[in-house]
Scaffold this motif. Structure first.
Motif, PDB file in Angstrom:
ATOM      1  N   LEU A 144      -4.792  80.266  17.367  1.00 12.73           N
ATOM      2  CA  LEU A 144      -5.691  80.130  16.016  1.00 12.73           C
ATOM      3  C   LEU A 144      -5.574  81.550  15.327  1.00 12.73           C
ATOM      4  N   LEU A 145      -5.331  82.682  16.196  1.00  5.93           N
ATOM      5  CA  LEU A 145      -5.349  83.855  15.421  1.00  5.93           C
ATOM      6  C   LEU A 145      -3.982  83.871  14.691  1.00  5.93           C
ATOM      7  N   ASN A 146      -2.896  83.449  15.203  1.00  6.51           N
ATOM      8  CA  ASN A 146      -1.565  83.549  14.637  1.00  6.51           C
ATOM      9  C   ASN A 146      -1.561  82.793  13.188  1.00  6.51           C
ATOM     10  N   GLU A 147      -2.223  81.557  13.444  1.00  9.85           N
ATOM     11  CA  GLU A 147      -2.289  80.565  12.104  1.00  9.85           C
ATOM     12  C   GLU A 147      -3.333  81.216  11.072  1.00  9.85           C
ATOM     13  N   LEU A 148      -4.297  82.050  11.620  1.00  7.32           N
ATOM     14  CA  LEU A 148      -5.116  82.671  10.367  1.00  7.32           C
ATOM     15  C   LEU A 148      -4.275  83.700   9.756  1.00  7.32           C
ATOM     16  N   ALA A 149      -3.793  84.332  10.716  1.00 11.88           N
ATOM     17  CA  ALA A 149      -3.143  85.905  10.249  1.00 11.88           C
ATOM     18  C   ALA A 149      -1.782  85.226   9.087  1.00 11.88           C
ATOM     19  N   ASN A 150      -1.189  84.216   9.784  1.00 11.22           N
ATOM     20  CA  ASN A 150      -0.184  83.774   8.800  1.00 11.22           C
ATOM     21  C   ASN A 150      -0.596  83.328   7.525  1.00 11.22           C
ATOM     22  N   PHE A 151      -1.828  82.442   7.647  1.00 12.77           N
ATOM     23  CA  PHE A 151      -2.523  82.114   6.278  1.00 12.77           C
ATOM     24  C   PHE A 151      -2.729  83.229   5.414  1.00 12.77           C
ATOM     25  N   LEU A 152      -3.315  84.161   5.799  1.00 10.78           N
ATOM     26  CA  LEU A 152      -3.757  85.313   5.054  1.00 10.78           C
ATOM     27  C   LEU A 152      -2.645  86.019   4.645  1.00 10.78           C
ATOM     28  N   LEU A 153      -1.608  86.443   5.402  1.00 11.44           N
ATOM     29  CA  LEU A 153      -0.623  87.332   5.164  1.00 11.44           C
ATOM     30  C   LEU A 153       0.945  86.654   5.056  1.00 11.44           C
ATOM     31  N   GLY A 154       1.233  85.549   5.418  1.00  9.54           N
ATOM     32  CA  GLY A 154       2.352  85.190   5.933  1.00  9.54           C
ATOM     33  C   GLY A 154       2.933  84.411   4.419  1.00  9.54           C
ATOM     34  N   ASN A 155       4.107  83.715   4.294  1.00  6.23           N
ATOM     35  CA  ASN A 155       4.657  83.176   3.110  1.00  6.23           C
ATOM     36  C   ASN A 155       4.507  81.826   3.391  1.00  6.23           C
ATOM     37  N   ASP A 156       4.588  80.862   2.304  1.00 11.28           N
ATOM     38  CA  ASP A 156       4.224  79.467   2.279  1.00 11.28           C
ATOM     39  C   ASP A 156       5.260  78.602   3.352  1.00 11.28           C
ATOM     40  N   LYS A 157       6.460  79.067   3.383  1.00 16.35           N
ATOM     41  CA  LYS A 157       7.756  78.369   3.909  1.00 16.35           C
ATOM     42  C   LYS A 157       7.358  78.444   5.597  1.00 16.35           C
ATOM     43  N   LEU A 158       6.968  79.901   6.145  1.00 18.41           N
ATOM     44  CA  LEU A 158       6.725  80.308   7.494  1.00 18.41           C
ATOM     45  C   LEU A 158       5.299  79.358   7.931  1.00 18.41           C
ATOM     46  N   HIS A 159       4.263  79.309   6.998  1.00 16.93           N
ATOM     47  CA  HIS A 159       3.222  78.740   7.249  1.00 16.93           C
ATOM     48  C   HIS A 159       3.126  77.240   7.547  1.00 16.93           C
ATOM     49  N   LYS A 160       4.097  76.606   6.574  1.00 22.90           N
ATOM     50  CA  LYS A 160       4.506  75.121   6.741  1.00 22.90           C
ATOM     51  C   LYS A 160       5.152  74.792   7.943  1.00 22.90           C
ATOM     52  N   ILE A 161       6.160  75.726   8.436  1.00 25.33           N
ATOM     53  CA  ILE A 161       6.731  75.346   9.665  1.00 25.33           C
ATOM     54  C   ILE A 161       5.736  75.337  10.677  1.00 25.33           C
ATOM     55  N   LEU A 162       4.953  76.544  10.759  1.00 26.68           N
ATOM     56  CA  LEU A 162       3.910  76.665  11.935  1.00 26.68           C
ATOM     57  C   LEU A 162       2.976  75.399  11.868  1.00 26.68           C
ATOM     58  N   LEU A 163       2.716  74.887  10.753  1.00 31.33           N
ATOM     59  CA  LEU A 163       1.744  73.748  10.791  1.00 31.33           C
ATOM     60  C   LEU A 163       2.406  72.645  11.222  1.00 31.33           C
ATOM     61  N   GLU A 164       3.617  72.445  10.971  1.00 39.15           N
ATOM     62  CA  GLU A 164       4.382  71.241  11.530  1.00 39.15           C
ATOM     63  C   GLU A 164       4.781  71.215  12.968  1.00 39.15           C
ATOM     64  N   SER A 165       4.904  72.614  13.314  1.00 42.23           N
ATOM     65  CA  SER A 165       4.965  72.669  14.924  1.00 42.23           C
ATOM     66  C   SER A 165       3.627  72.073  15.608  1.00 42.23           C
ATOM     67  N   TYR A 166       2.634  72.123  15.146  1.00 39.66           N
ATOM     68  CA  TYR A 166       1.557  71.584  15.762  1.00 39.66           C
ATOM     69  C   TYR A 166       1.529  70.065  15.689  1.00 39.66           C
ATOM     70  N   GLY A 167       2.593  69.503  15.119  1.00 43.97           N
ATOM     71  CA  GLY A 167       2.462  68.108  14.913  1.00 43.97           C
ATOM     72  C   GLY A 167       1.568  67.306  13.878  1.00 43.97           C
ATOM     73  N   ALA A 168       1.119  68.091  12.992  1.00 42.14           N
ATOM     74  CA  ALA A 168      -0.051  67.622  11.949  1.00 42.14           C
ATOM     75  C   ALA A 168       0.723  66.691  11.196  1.00 42.14           C
ATOM     76  N   PRO A 169      -0.250  65.748  10.596  1.00 37.13           N
ATOM     77  CA  PRO A 169       0.521  64.669   9.709  1.00 37.13           C
ATOM     78  C   PRO A 169       1.042  65.466   8.378  1.00 37.13           C
ATOM     79  N   PRO A 170       1.712  64.867   7.574  1.00 32.53           N
ATOM     80  CA  PRO A 170       2.282  65.551   6.502  1.00 32.53           C
ATOM     81  C   PRO A 170       1.338  65.807   5.441  1.00 32.53           C
ATOM     82  N   GLU A 171       0.497  64.809   5.251  1.00 33.28           N
ATOM     83  CA  GLU A 171      -0.559  64.990   4.351  1.00 33.28           C
ATOM     84  C   GLU A 171      -1.420  66.186   4.565  1.00 33.28           C
TER      85      GLU A 171
END
Length: 89
Positions: A27-54
């Motif tokens: 969760l900390l990694n995701e929040l830090a990436n959400f605040l300071l990371g870029n869109d592409k890395l954040h999308k890759i991180l979210l997809e690694s959790y198996g989240a639905p595309p929507e």
């Protein structure tokens, strides 16, 4: 500025719902990436959790709004997040 306050309140709710809660490192990694990371890395991180595309698309849209907050404010939010984690751990 309203988005900053909302983001901080959600972070508090997720991280410190109990006084003795241990914050999940993922969760900390995701929040830090959400605040300071870029869109592409954040999308890759979210997809690694198996989240639905929507859900991934919706979170990326919110990230675009967060990216409009000045870097100084986002850094300040990350400092507050660090203090929250230290107090809750």
């Amino acid at each position: 500025m309203r988005l900053c306050i909302s983001l901080l309140l959600v972070t508090l709710a997720l991280c410190c719902y109990k006084a003795n809660a241990i914050v999940c490192p993922s969760l900390l990694n995701e929040l830090a990436n959400f605040l300071l990371g870029n869109d592409k890395l954040h999308k890759i991180l979210l997809e690694s959790y198996g989240a639905p595309p929507e859900a991934v698309a919706a979170k990326v849209e919110v990230k675009k709004c967060v990216d409009q907050i000045s870097l100084g404010h986002r850094l300040r939010l990350s400092e507050i997040l660090a203090k929250i984690v230290l107090d809750c751990s």
